[in-house]
Scaffold this active site. Structure first.
Site, mmCIF file in Angstrom:
data_model
loop_
_atom_site.group_PDB
_atom_site.id
_atom_site.type_symbol
_atom_site.label_atom_id
_atom_site.label_comp_id
_atom_site.label_asym_id
_atom_site.label_seq_id
_atom_site.Cartn_x
_atom_site.Cartn_y
_atom_site.Cartn_z
ATOM 1 N N HIS A 110 -11.618 -9.244 3.118
ATOM 2 C CA HIS A 110 -11.965 -9.329 1.698
ATOM 3 C C HIS A 110 -12.917 -8.204 1.266
ATOM 4 O O HIS A 110 -13.779 -8.407 0.419
ATOM 5 C CB HIS A 110 -12.550 -10.702 1.344
ATOM 6 C CG HIS A 110 -11.495 -11.745 1.143
ATOM 7 N ND1 HIS A 110 -11.483 -12.961 1.808
ATOM 8 C CD2 HIS A 110 -10.394 -11.759 0.361
ATOM 9 C CE1 HIS A 110 -10.426 -13.676 1.434
ATOM 10 N NE2 HIS A 110 -9.745 -12.967 0.548
ATOM 11 N N HIS A 170 0.906 -7.756 -0.860
ATOM 12 C CA HIS A 170 -0.042 -8.827 -1.155
ATOM 13 C C HIS A 170 0.605 -9.770 -2.159
ATOM 14 O O HIS A 170 1.331 -9.347 -3.060
ATOM 15 C CB HIS A 170 -1.311 -8.215 -1.746
ATOM 16 C CG HIS A 170 -2.330 -9.213 -2.208
ATOM 17 N ND1 HIS A 170 -2.417 -9.634 -3.523
ATOM 18 C CD2 HIS A 170 -3.311 -9.869 -1.542
ATOM 19 C CE1 HIS A 170 -3.411 -10.487 -3.645
ATOM 20 N NE2 HIS A 170 -3.965 -10.652 -2.460
#
Length: 394
Positions: free
Chosen positions: A205, A305
């Protein structure tokens, strides 16, 4: 070229006559969509989900419709893309990128329906018989090794042979000694639980400073990861290549970039081994195909993604079927409320960790307005840098 020209001959879909946005509330996040109508009676849908700024994204979609879409021929995808990007003075950013992406998906949906063919037939056809996916979102619950291990077994039991997870909690910049040990213990427990035959991807992240990221690539080496995703903030993109030299596993990233111009520096610095464009953020079919081709010239793989709804999953399947350097597709579909699938009728199902060849024209999805009315948006926010975010309290 930056204005709608209604004097040119029109393709079989007709011209865009109306543009709508719809938002669906779920226990996790709100999902937003654009629906294009043509004067030939066709509709095309695309996903414009923003995790936190749904109202703003829908508002910009409606404004762009007035400026760039009404009266346009859906088959003029390159011109419409340019008109929305250049004509609206977009210079990157998530809201504009999402709008362009969702509209582009809807255009391919319209073209496929007008021609009676699945959208992937318009983007290079298929060079594979199905699309492998990995599960994300499966680890909702307590952040301890036993909890992660049990949930990993459950996900594999549902047919997935690849899983992604973030073991780092609310860590930012660096990890304390206790948090480092806890994070590594979680990874070790998941690996032991699923065995050596399941691919594991660890999510960073974009949260760590270089020293911590460098230590993590060393500490994670024994677990034979498929990749370590976004270990560094993108404000430090130049250090990605340095980290790659230290890492035994591939480094992945790129979900935060919205077009080829933002990706240019990633390619120039050889930042990653695997690029992760999002079909609902990186420009839709039109742009992601170009990104995949550029990745191929840099010997990089493509693993899109997709933290969005089954609409983006379905569109992504169409996009990657003809992509020679495709690796694997992310999906959260296994953790979603049942009403999501009622709302987006026709979304492609995940079966044993794979999604098969689509057969319906366009994307094959219709939005069911009645379900949207029953589940209005909540506009909730969850902060992944707050303690306990991984529980995703409902």
């Amino acid at each position: 070229m930056l204005t709608v020209d209604t004097t040119r001959p029109t393709g079989p879909a007709g011209r865009i006559s109306r543009v709508e946005t719809l938002t669906l509330g779920t226990a996790w996040r709100d999902f937003s969509y654009v629906r294009l109508h043509t004067d030939e009676g066709l509709t095309g849908v695309g996903e414009i989900t923003h995790p936190y700024r749904g109202r703003e994204t829908c508002s910009l979609t409606e404004a762009m419709a007035e400026r760039h879409l009404l009266g346009a021929d859906p088959f003029d995808v390159e011109e419409i893309w340019l008109r929305m990007y250049q004509g609206d003075f977009l210079r990157g950013g998530d809201i504009g990128g999402i709008v362009v992406s969702g509209v582009d998906q809807a255009l391919y949906d319209l073209m496929g329906k007008a021609l009676g063919v699945p959208a992937y037939r318009l983007t290079g056809g298929a060079c594979r018989t199905d699309v492998r996916v990995y599960a994300n979102g499966w680890y909702t619950g307590e952040r301890d090794p036993a909890s992660f291990a049990a949930r990993a077994k459950e996900a594999v039991g549902r047919g997935y042979d690849a899983l992604k997870f973030d073991p780092f909690g609310a860590g930012l910049g660096e990890l304390s000694r206790d948090e480092l040990r806890r994070s590594l213990a979680i990874v070790a427990a998941v690996r032991e639980a699923v065995g050596p035959g399941v691919d594991l991807f660890v999510e960073g992240h974009a949260r760590f400073a270089m020293a911590t990221a460098a230590r993590l690539v060393r500490e994670l080496e024994p677990y034979e990861l498929g990749w370590f995703e976004e270990p560094l903030p993108w404000t430090h993109i130049d250090r990605y290549a340095e980290l790659r030299q230290r890492a035994a596993m591939p480094i992945a990233g790129g979900e935060h970039f919205h077009n080829r111009y933002e990706y240019a520096r990633l390619f120039a610095t050889a930042a990653v081994d695997v690029i992760q464009p999002d079909l609902s953020m990186a420009g839709g079919f039109t742009e992601v195909r170009k990104l995949a081709a550029q990745a191929d010239t840099h010997a990089m793989l493509v693993a899109p993604h997709n933290s969005n709804s089954p609409v983006c999953t379905t569109a992504s399947v169409h996009a990657v079927l003809g992509m020679p350097n495709f690796s694997i597709l992310e999906t959260f579909d296994g953790m979603l409320d049942p009403h999501v699938f009622d709302a987006v009728r026709g979304a492609l199902p995940v079966e044993n960790g794979r999604i098969g060849l689509p057969s319906a024209p366009g994307l094959g999805i219709e939005l069911v307005d009645e379900v949207f009315a029953e589940h209005p948006p909540s506009h909730r926010f969850w902060n992944m840098f707050a303690e306990g975010w991984e529980r995703r309290a409902r």
